[in-house]
Every structure is written in C-alpha cells, then in structure tokens.
Design an enzyme around this catalytic site. Structure first.
Site, PDB file in Angstrom:
ATOM      1  N   GLU A 143      57.471  60.283  31.498  1.00 46.36           N
ATOM      2  CA  GLU A 143      57.370  60.182  32.949  1.00 46.36           C
ATOM      3  C   GLU A 143      56.759  58.865  33.402  1.00 46.36           C
ATOM      4  O   GLU A 143      56.004  58.216  32.674  1.00 46.36           O
ATOM      5  CB  GLU A 143      56.553  61.336  33.511  1.00 46.36           C
ATOM      6  CG  GLU A 143      55.081  61.330  33.134  1.00 46.36           C
ATOM      7  CD  GLU A 143      54.300  62.475  33.778  1.00 46.36           C
ATOM      8  OE1 GLU A 143      54.431  62.675  35.001  1.00 46.36           O
ATOM      9  OE2 GLU A 143      53.558  63.158  33.051  1.00 46.36           O
ATOM     10  N   GLU A 240      52.517  71.181  39.967  1.00 42.65           N
ATOM     11  CA  GLU A 240      51.405  70.455  39.362  1.00 42.65           C
ATOM     12  C   GLU A 240      50.603  69.775  40.469  1.00 42.65           C
ATOM     13  O   GLU A 240      50.563  68.560  40.586  1.00 42.65           O
ATOM     14  CB  GLU A 240      51.915  69.420  38.339  1.00 42.65           C
ATOM     15  CG  GLU A 240      50.796  68.879  37.459  1.00 42.65           C
ATOM     16  CD  GLU A 240      51.196  67.636  36.664  1.00 42.65           C
ATOM     17  OE1 GLU A 240      50.708  67.483  35.535  1.00 42.65           O
ATOM     18  OE2 GLU A 240      51.976  66.821  37.191  1.00 42.65           O
TER      19      GLU A 240
END
Length: 265
Positions: A143, A240
């Site tokens: 990511e 998240e």
C-alpha cells in the site's frame, strides 16, 4: 461485491484484543483484519476466530519500528535478512490463520540521498514475499501511505503503486488501496476505483480528514461503496478508522449498507 471487515487494531480497542472478536461479530462483521498479530500465538487467534465464526482476511508482515517512527523492514538495504525472517514468521501464522492476503508495508526512507536504493530494495523484497506467499495460495498486497502522517514513506501515490505492480508483474501481487491515505494526498479515489479496481486485492477506508468513521469527514462514502458494489471486486473492504467514541456508536454507516446485518452487500 461489497463485504466489510473490521480492523481489530483500530476498531473495538476499548476492549482487550481477545474480546474484540466477539464485539466485531456482534456488530455485524463476518471478517476481521489485524495489522500485526504476532503478540498473540497463532493457535490462540485461530481459536478466537473459530469461536466467533469469523475469518481473518488480512494481516501485515512485521514492520519493526515503523509505527514508532522508524523506517520499517521492507526497504532498508541493511535489513534484508530481517525482512526475510519476518516473511517466514508471517508464513507460519498464515498456515494456521489462512488469510486471503498479506500486506507488505514499504516503509520510510529517512535519508533522501538513499531513496533510490531503498525503492530498489523494496522491489526485491516485495518480489521475495510474493513468491513465498504464493506457495500457500495467498495474495500479496502492498500500500501507499500518505506522507503527511508518515513523512518519508517511500510509496505515497497511486501512480507509484501502479508502476511497482507493472514492474514486478507477479500474478499473485495486488494493490492494497487505502481510501483515507490517498484522499489525504489529494487523489480522486472514486476515479481510481472505477479504473483500477481489477488490480486491487484489498481495500481499506476511513474518512478524511481525521481518519474517523464515515460521516465524520468530507468523503462521499455512499458513492464510493456503490462503485465497489457494482464492480467485479471480490475482496474485502476493511474498516480501518479511529472511532470518535465507542466503536459500536460509530457504525451507522454499516447499518445503512448491510443487508440483514451481515456486513455483506
């Protein structure tokens, strides 16, 4: 398809970790993710998952002191052996927990003169991890993280992620696309999802700014979720974020999206 997982490193943290599994299930989640599960034996985590009827869909390779301001493991040339040991540790956990994907965090470079060397090391290590995890049928993801919250992070844009994906060209390598981080960098997440969702292995989200629950910032989550729902994406979409209060009080977005309270739409 739109199916939600709860990140137990951020959500339900008003409880000890062992109690977060039941809290997630009671709130309507069928799957969870944990950033770094290594403080708890894999067998114990597996039992908690079984007891609560949950799947663990994602965790990270250990990143050393990255979250405490360090550089991490995956890009530091002097830490190649440490990174390989971290991959072996992740494999041992994966044998028990059977995640669909494992995330490799690129990390930081705190000396800009070495940035090219760090990026080259990251590609080598990411390829190593992808080959290792493919042996268990696990997708490797990586990511981009915004450089405001993590200065010096070596991958901080969608364009950089796509280039890495292209350069390595590994069949079991995908993007972990974090809507919060890319929004924080000023990117158009809706456009990226429309054009590149086929290259994504896992999605995470929080509102921006502030990294709170949907509705606490400026992002149009109904529109973003609709893009995912209408796509061919078959992975998980991970919550998240940092709840403003008790996690259960932050879940209005889930109640509005869920069909029958299952967290899958």
């Amino acid at each position: 398809m739109l199916q939600f997982s709860a990140n137990l490193s951020l959500l339900f943290n008003e409880y000890p970790l062992a109690q977060r599994f039941a809290a997630a299930k009671a709130s309507g989640f069928d799957a969870v993710e944990i950033q770094f599960p290594y403080s708890v034996p894999a067998a114990e985590l597996g039992q908690l998952l079984d007891d609560n009827g949950l799947r663990l869909v994602l965790f990270n390779v250990d990143a050393d002191t990255l979250l405490q301001g360090g550089e991490g493991l995956a890009a530091v040339p002097e830490k190649r052996q440490d990174f390989q040991r971290a991959v072996e540790q992740a494999l041992r956990y994966a044998e028990v927990l059977r995640p669909g994907a494992i995330n490799v965090l690129p990390g930081r470079c705190l000396n800009s003169e070495r940035l090219a060397q760090y990026r080259a090391t990251f590609l080598e290590n990411l390829d190593y991890a992808a080959r290792a995890f493919a042996g268990q049928g696990i997708v490797t993801v990586f990511e981009a993280v915004n450089s405001f919250d993590m200065p010096g992070f070596i991958v901080d844009s969608s364009a950089q992620m796509l280039k890495i994906l292209h350069d390595l060209n590994h069949p079991q390598l995908r993007l972990q696309y974090d809507i919060y981080h890319m929004s924080r960098m000023g990117e158009d997440c809706a456009d990226f999802l429309r054009r590149h969702i086929g290259q994504i292995g896992h999605i995470q989200f929080a509102d921006c700014p502030g990294r709170g629950q949907p509705g606490s910032g400026s992002l149009d989550f109904p529109a973003l979720f609709q893009i995912i729902r209408k796509s061919d994406y078959s992975g998980w979409t991970g919550a998240e974020y940092r709840p403003g209060a008790a996690t259960a009080d932050s879940l209005a977005w889930l109640k509005s999206c869920s069909a029958g309270g299952t967290g899958a739409v």
